[in-house]
Scaffold this motif. Structure first.
Motif, mmCIF file in Angstrom:
data_model
loop_
_atom_site.group_PDB
_atom_site.id
_atom_site.type_symbol
_atom_site.label_atom_id
_atom_site.label_comp_id
_atom_site.label_asym_id
_atom_site.label_seq_id
_atom_site.Cartn_x
_atom_site.Cartn_y
_atom_site.Cartn_z
ATOM 1 N N GLU A 180 -27.230 -14.309 5.946
ATOM 2 C CA GLU A 180 -28.420 -14.986 6.455
ATOM 3 C C GLU A 180 -29.591 -14.002 6.387
ATOM 4 O O GLU A 180 -29.391 -12.787 6.404
ATOM 5 N N LEU B 122 -28.913 -13.079 -0.230
ATOM 6 C CA LEU B 122 -29.218 -14.297 0.524
ATOM 7 C C LEU B 122 -28.405 -15.470 -0.008
ATOM 8 O O LEU B 122 -28.155 -15.571 -1.214
ATOM 9 N N LYS B 123 -28.050 -16.362 0.890
ATOM 10 C CA LYS B 123 -27.390 -17.593 0.464
ATOM 11 C C LYS B 123 -28.394 -18.361 -0.396
ATOM 12 O O LYS B 123 -29.603 -18.323 -0.132
ATOM 13 N N ALA C 159 -31.012 -20.452 1.349
ATOM 14 C CA ALA C 159 -31.955 -19.621 2.107
ATOM 15 C C ALA C 159 -32.932 -18.929 1.158
ATOM 16 O O ALA C 159 -34.124 -18.796 1.459
#
Length: 183
Positions: free
Chosen positions: A128, A149-150, A153
């Motif tokens: 996150e 980062l995902k 996101a």
């Protein structure tokens, strides 16, 4: 190229935020990582420290190696500096995306082994945004935090996919990363 120099009568002022420093305390070795240190320098320094601890020139047995992040120095490290100034240390902590300094507390030094040297694969290790700002997870490449980062996101933060971001000019990428405290 990695450059190592022995410093006698060291002080907190010898710690440079865009460098990595090694402190040999005979029974343990600390690797202090400045907030602006380059990923390659961190990896090379950790390898050097592990090799040094294994092949001590003075014949002592192998000792543990600990990694410390600038601004989050534990008392076991700061105790070896005359008149450690926490205010100076706090200047090394990068602000969050909102421009605020994260709450700083000293942390335990992280033990390092040869399995820990090198960075996590950003394709298989996702985090996150909050986890990547300030003190970020171990073994995350500090100059490529955005790649951890995902995907959703990342798209929300930068407005593009990681592939599109990769095509941006370096100055544009840097500005975006700085804006979101990922630099």
């Amino acid at each position: 190229a990695l450059y190592a120099e022995e410093v006698f009568n060291f002080s907190q002022e010898d710690l440079i935020n865009d460098d990595v420093m090694m402190l040999d305390l005979y029974s343990e070795v600390y690797v202090w990582v400045g907030s602006d240190a380059q990923a390659e320098e961190v990896t090379s320094s950790l390898k050097l420290a592990l090799d040094y601890a294994k092949k001590n020139p003075d014949g002592r047995k192998e000792c543990p190696v600990y990694q410390i992040q600038a601004g989050y120095e534990p008392p076991t490290f700061t105790a070896h500096f005359i008149a450690w100034d926490m205010e100076v240390s706090q200047k090394w902590v990068k602000p969050t995306a909102e421009g605020k300094k994260p709450e700083v507390k000293t942390t335990k030094a992280q033990a390092v082994t040869s399995n820990d040297v090198g960075f996590l694969d950003p394709k298989t290790n996702k985090f996150e945004l909050k986890e990547l700002q300030g003190v970020y997870p171990e073994r995350v490449a500090p100059n490529a935090k955005e790649m951890y980062l995902k995907p959703e996101a990342f798209k929300e933060l930068f407005g593009v996919t990681q592939e599109e971001f990769a095509a941006w000019k370096p100055w544009k990428k840097k500005a975006a990363k700085v804006k979101h405290n990922l630099f």
